[in-house]
Design a protein around this motif. Structure first.
Motif, PDB file in Angstrom:
ATOM      1  N   ALA A 123      10.211  10.158   4.233  1.00 57.26           N
ATOM      2  CA  ALA A 123      11.287  10.747   3.430  1.00 57.26           C
ATOM      3  C   ALA A 123      11.990   9.674   2.598  1.00 57.26           C
ATOM      4  CB  ALA A 123      12.292  11.441   4.345  1.00 57.26           C
ATOM      5  N   THR A 124      12.160   8.502   3.180  1.00 56.18           N
ATOM      6  CA  THR A 124      12.838   7.404   2.481  1.00 56.18           C
ATOM      7  C   THR A 124      12.006   6.895   1.317  1.00 56.18           C
ATOM      8  OG1 THR A 124      14.005   6.776   4.490  1.00 56.18           O
ATOM      9  CG2 THR A 124      13.827   5.104   2.768  1.00 56.18           C
ATOM     10  N   ILE A 125      10.729   6.691   1.540  1.00 57.02           N
ATOM     11  CA  ILE A 125       9.864   6.208   0.457  1.00 57.02           C
ATOM     12  C   ILE A 125       9.760   7.248  -0.657  1.00 57.02           C
ATOM     13  CG2 ILE A 125       7.480   5.585  -0.116  1.00 57.02           C
ATOM     14  CD1 ILE A 125       7.354   4.196   2.624  1.00 57.02           C
ATOM     15  N   ASP A 126       9.668   8.512  -0.288  1.00 63.83           N
ATOM     16  CA  ASP A 126       9.644   9.573  -1.309  1.00 63.83           C
ATOM     17  C   ASP A 126      10.912   9.527  -2.158  1.00 63.83           C
ATOM     18  OD1 ASP A 126       7.194  10.434  -0.406  1.00 63.83           O
ATOM     19  OD2 ASP A 126       7.988  12.153   0.717  1.00 63.83           O
ATOM     20  N   PHE A 127      12.048   9.317  -1.507  1.00 61.87           N
ATOM     21  CA  PHE A 127      13.321   9.230  -2.231  1.00 61.87           C
ATOM     22  C   PHE A 127      13.341   8.021  -3.157  1.00 61.87           C
ATOM     23  CE2 PHE A 127      17.797   7.540  -2.087  1.00 61.87           C
ATOM     24  CZ  PHE A 127      18.361   8.493  -2.931  1.00 61.87           C
ATOM     25  N   MET A 128      12.855   6.882  -2.678  1.00 61.97           N
ATOM     26  CA  MET A 128      12.792   5.676  -3.504  1.00 61.97           C
ATOM     27  C   MET A 128      11.932   5.901  -4.750  1.00 61.97           C
ATOM     28  SD  MET A 128      12.188   3.078  -0.305  1.00 61.97           S
ATOM     29  CE  MET A 128      12.016   1.541  -1.204  1.00 61.97           C
ATOM     30  N   VAL A 129      10.773   6.532  -4.551  1.00 63.82           N
ATOM     31  CA  VAL A 129       9.884   6.810  -5.682  1.00 63.82           C
ATOM     32  C   VAL A 129      10.583   7.702  -6.695  1.00 63.82           C
ATOM     33  CG1 VAL A 129       7.754   7.981  -6.368  1.00 63.82           C
ATOM     34  CG2 VAL A 129       7.762   6.455  -4.381  1.00 63.82           C
ATOM     35  N   TRP A 130      11.301   8.693  -6.198  1.00 65.67           N
ATOM     36  CA  TRP A 130      12.034   9.592  -7.109  1.00 65.67           C
ATOM     37  C   TRP A 130      13.092   8.824  -7.899  1.00 65.67           C
ATOM     38  CZ3 TRP A 130      17.254  11.206  -7.028  1.00 65.67           C
ATOM     39  CH2 TRP A 130      17.562  12.269  -7.882  1.00 65.67           C
ATOM     40  N   LEU A 131      13.805   7.927  -7.241  1.00 72.27           N
ATOM     41  CA  LEU A 131      14.853   7.169  -7.922  1.00 72.27           C
ATOM     42  C   LEU A 131      14.315   6.367  -9.108  1.00 72.27           C
ATOM     43  CD1 LEU A 131      16.994   5.692  -4.987  1.00 72.27           C
ATOM     44  CD2 LEU A 131      17.689   7.466  -6.605  1.00 72.27           C
ATOM     45  N   VAL A 132      13.101   5.821  -8.977  1.00 74.30           N
ATOM     46  CA  VAL A 132      12.583   4.918 -10.011  1.00 74.30           C
ATOM     47  C   VAL A 132      11.600   5.585 -10.966  1.00 74.30           C
ATOM     48  CG1 VAL A 132      12.908   2.952  -8.484  1.00 74.30           C
ATOM     49  CG2 VAL A 132      10.655   4.047  -8.601  1.00 74.30           C
ATOM     50  N   GLY A 176       0.772  -1.226   0.000  1.00 69.56           N
ATOM     51  CA  GLY A 176       0.000   0.000   0.000  1.00 69.56           C
ATOM     52  C   GLY A 176       0.801   1.272   0.000  1.00 69.56           C
ATOM     53  N   THR A 177       2.126   1.169  -0.035  1.00 69.66           N
ATOM     54  CA  THR A 177       2.963   2.369  -0.044  1.00 69.66           C
ATOM     55  C   THR A 177       3.122   2.907  -1.469  1.00 69.66           C
ATOM     56  OG1 THR A 177       4.987   1.070  -0.284  1.00 69.66           O
ATOM     57  CG2 THR A 177       4.253   1.571   1.962  1.00 69.66           C
ATOM     58  N   ALA A 178       3.628   4.128  -1.558  1.00 70.57           N
ATOM     59  CA  ALA A 178       3.807   4.763  -2.861  1.00 70.57           C
ATOM     60  C   ALA A 178       4.838   4.029  -3.706  1.00 70.57           C
ATOM     61  CB  ALA A 178       4.223   6.220  -2.668  1.00 70.57           C
ATOM     62  N   SER A 233      10.457  -6.682   1.536  1.00 72.64           N
ATOM     63  CA  SER A 233      11.369  -5.931   0.671  1.00 72.64           C
ATOM     64  C   SER A 233      10.950  -6.099  -0.785  1.00 72.64           C
ATOM     65  CB  SER A 233      12.824  -6.385   0.866  1.00 72.64           C
ATOM     66  OG  SER A 233      12.976  -7.764   0.582  1.00 72.64           O
ATOM     67  N   ILE A 234      11.342  -5.131  -1.608  1.00 70.70           N
ATOM     68  CA  ILE A 234      10.958  -5.139  -3.023  1.00 70.70           C
ATOM     69  C   ILE A 234      12.193  -5.008  -3.907  1.00 70.70           C
ATOM     70  CG2 ILE A 234       8.643  -4.239  -2.636  1.00 70.70           C
ATOM     71  CD1 ILE A 234       9.655  -1.477  -3.355  1.00 70.70           C
ATOM     72  N   GLY A 235      12.194  -5.738  -5.007  1.00 73.60           N
ATOM     73  CA  GLY A 235      13.335  -5.702  -5.913  1.00 73.60           C
ATOM     74  C   GLY A 235      13.505  -4.335  -6.547  1.00 73.60           C
ATOM     75  N   ALA A 239      14.423  -2.556   1.624  1.00 74.93           N
ATOM     76  CA  ALA A 239      13.560  -2.577   2.803  1.00 74.93           C
ATOM     77  C   ALA A 239      13.654  -1.222   3.492  1.00 74.93           C
ATOM     78  CB  ALA A 239      13.986  -3.684   3.766  1.00 74.93           C
ATOM     79  N   VAL A 240      12.558  -0.810   4.083  1.00 71.01           N
ATOM     80  CA  VAL A 240      12.514   0.453   4.829  1.00 71.01           C
ATOM     81  C   VAL A 240      12.463   0.126   6.313  1.00 71.01           C
ATOM     82  CG1 VAL A 240      11.209   2.562   5.279  1.00 71.01           C
ATOM     83  CG2 VAL A 240      11.383   1.670   2.938  1.00 71.01           C
ATOM     84  N   ASN A 241      13.308   0.780   7.085  1.00 75.85           N
ATOM     85  CA  ASN A 241      13.444   0.498   8.514  1.00 75.85           C
ATOM     86  C   ASN A 241      12.164   0.859   9.263  1.00 75.85           C
ATOM     87  OD1 ASN A 241      14.274   0.182  11.162  1.00 75.85           O
ATOM     88  ND2 ASN A 241      16.267   1.157  10.840  1.00 75.85           N
TER      89      ASN A 241
END
Length: 446
Positions: free
Chosen positions: A341-350, A128-130, A151-153, A329-331
Motif C-alpha cells: 500500500a505504501t509503495i503504491d501511494f509513493m508511485v501515485w505521488l510521483v 526492483g520495486t515499482a 532509501s530513494i530521493g 524508506a519503506v518500513n
C-alpha cells in the motif's frame, strides 16, 4: 523499557542540555487524516489484511500539501493514509518514538549516511520495486554496505543566498558587482550603513531558534565541509575535521549577522519571520533554499540565488549547494500489505499528473520520469551556474554525525558568540564545530 525507548530517553536527555534543536524548516503542527477502510490484500495462508500508509513526513513546509494529497488518495482508493509531520529539529526523536509503536510509520526518511547506519535494518530493499522503476536517476539513492537500496530521493533542492536585484539596484549597485566575497561584502555593508536612508537593510534576521538556526548550522556550515573535502571527496562520515575553512565560514556568518535587520544580541530567542521580511522588501539578501521559491517569487518575481561567497580562492567559479536529505524508506517491519500500500501511494505521488504537479510545486524537482518539469527559478539558477562551468557544492553536511545534538551544540556556541563577538567566543564556536564533530562521531560509532 524497549531498545527504542532507551535510545529516545538518552536522546532527549542530551538534547535538553543543549540550547535548542533544529533539523529542517519552519515547524507546523502534525496532522492526520480520518481513517477509512483500506483495500483487502490476500496474505499467505488465506488471511486478509487491510493495507495502510503512515507517512512520517520530514519536511514541515510540505505538511499542508501532504495532508491534502493523503485525503485525495484515500478518497480515490479507500486506502487509509495518515500523515504526521515532525516539528523542526525533532525528526530523529519522533522517528524513534513512532517506530516503537504497534502502528509504526510505513514510510519515513533516511536522509544521510548516519541514518543508513541507524535504520538500515528497518528499511525494505527498494531494488526492483515499482517506485524504483519510476526514478529517472539513481544519483540521490542511499545504499548500505551490502548494496541494499535503503532509501530513494524524492526531491532535489539547492540553497544559497537569495537576492532581490531591485533593491540592490535601488541602493546604487549592480548584481555584476557580486562575483566573490569582496564584492558581496562591499554591497552588503553599504546597504546596511544606509538602511535608514534606503528604507531596507541588507540581510533578513538571522534567528537562532529552531525555526531558523538550521540555515546556518545545517546549511551554511556546508561551505566548510565542502571545501575541506573538495580535493578528496568523502564517501562516508569522517571521524574528525581539520576546520581548515572555519575562517571562511566566519567571514560569511559575520557578514550576515552584523548587517541585518536584527542585532546579533537578539538572535537567540528568534521570533522573527525572515521569509516574510524578504518578501515584503525589508531586506535585499536572505539565506534560504529552493523550497521557498513558490512563496517568495509570488512577492519578488525576479528574486535570484547566488552562492555562499566566503573568501575562498577561485570562488568566482562557485555554484550553488545542490543535493537532498529527503530520501524515502519503506518500513521492512510492517506487513507486506502495508508495504505494498505504501509503495503504491509513493508511485501515485510521483506519477499521477495532479499529485506530482502539487509535489513539484512545493518541492522544486522530483527525480522521477513521469513527474512534470520544475518551474523553480532558484533551481534554474543552479543549472545556469553549472552550465557556465561553475562547480556544484554538494550537500556534504549530510555527513554530520548525531545531527541533532551536533547542531544543538553549534547553536549554543553561536549564541554565545552572537552576544559577544570576542576571539575567545569564536574559539568556542570552532571547538563545537570541529571537536564536537569528533565527539559526536565517537558517540554514535564507538
Amino acid at each position: 523499557m524497549s531498545k527504542f525507548k532507551k535510545i529516545l530517553a538518552l536522546t532527549l536527555a542530551l538534547s535538553m542540555a543543549m540550547a535548542m534543536l533544529l533539523a529542517g524548516c519552519t515547524s507546523q503542527n502534525p496532522g492526520d487524516n480520518t481513517q477509512q477502510p483500506g483495500n483487502q490484500t490476500q496474505q499467505p495462508g488465506g488471511s486478509t489484511e487491510t493495507g495502510r500508509v503512515y507517512w512520517l513526513n520530514f519536511k514541515p513546509e510540505l505538511d499542508t500539501t501532504a495532508q491534502e494529497l493523503a485525503k485525495t488518495y484515500t478518497d480515490k482508493t479507500g486506502v487509509p493514509v495518515q500523515v504526521v509531520t515532525a516539528a523542526a529539529g525533532t525528526y530523529s526523536q519522533t522517528l524513534i518514538a513512532e517506530m516503537d509503536k504497534t502502528e509504526a510509520p510505513t514510510l519515513f526518511v533516511i536522509g544521510n549516511t548516519e541514518g543508513v547506519k541507524t535504520w538500515k535494518d528497518y528499511a525494505l530493499d527498494l531494488k526492483g520495486t515499482a517506485i524504483e522503476a519510476e526514478l529517472n536517476t539513481d544519483g540521490y539513492n542511499l545504499y548500505d554496505e551490502t548494496g541494499k537500496l535503503v532509501s530513494i530521493g524524492y526531491c532535489y533542492e539547492c540553497y544559497g543566498i537569495i537576492v532581490n536585484p531591485d533593491l540592490v539596484e535601488q541602493a546604487g549597485h549592480s548584481m555584476d558587482e557580486i562575483t566573490n566575497f569582496d564584492g558581496l561584502k562591499k554591497v552588503v555593508e553599504d546597504i546596511h550603513a544606509r538602511a535608514g536612508e534606503l528604507g531596507f537593510d541588507a540581510f533578513t534576521s538571522c534567528d537562532m531558534d529552531g525555526n531558523s538556526s538550521w540555515r546556518f548550522t545545517g546549511h551554511m556550515a556546508n561551505l566548510e565541509y565542502f571545501y575541506e573535502q573538495k580535493d578528496d571527496p568523502w564517501t562516508e562520515c569522517p571521524p574528525s575535521l581539520t576546520g581548515e575553512y572555519m575562517d571562511n565560514f566566519k567571514n560569511l556568518y559575520d557578514l550576515c549577522i552584523n548587517n541585518s535587520l536584527t542585532s546579533p544580541k537578539e538572535l537567540a530567542t528568534g521570533g522573527h519571520d525572515p521569509d516574510n521580511e524578504f518578501k515584503t522588501g525589508k531586506a535585499a539578501f536572505h539565506v534560504q533554499g529552493s523550497w521557498t521559491y513558490a512563496d517568495i517569487s509570488a512577492a519578488v518575481p525576479n528574486a535570484t540565488m547566488i552562492p555562499y561567497y566566503c573568501g575562498v580562492a577561485g570562488e568566482e567559479k562557485a555554484g550553488l549547494n545542490c543535493g537532498t536529505e529527503n530520501c524515502w524508506a519503506v518500513n521492512s517491519k510492517v506487513s507486506e500489505a502495508d508495504q505494498k500500500a505504501t509503495i503504491d501511494f509513493m508511485v501515485w505521488l510521483v506519477s499521477d499528473p495532479d499529485a506530482s504537479a502539487k509535489m513539484v510545486n512545493e518541492l522544486g524537482v522530483l527525480p522521477y520520469k513521469n513527474a512534470p518539469e520544475s518551474a523553480n527559478g532558484f533551481l534554474a539558477d543552479a543549472n545556469e551556474y553549472a552550465a557556465n562551468g561553475c562547480y556544484v557544492m554538494p550537500w556534504v553536511t549530510n555527513y554530520q554525525p548525531d545531527v541533532d545534538n551536533y547542531r544543538a551544540a553549534l547553536v549554543a556556541a553561536l549564541n554565545q558568540y552572537n552576544s559577544d563577538q570576542s576571539d575567545a567566543n569564536w574559539a568556542t564556536v570552532k571547538t563545537a564545530f570541529v571537536e564536537g564533530w569528533a565527539s559526536r562521531y565517537q558517540a554514535v560509532n564507538g
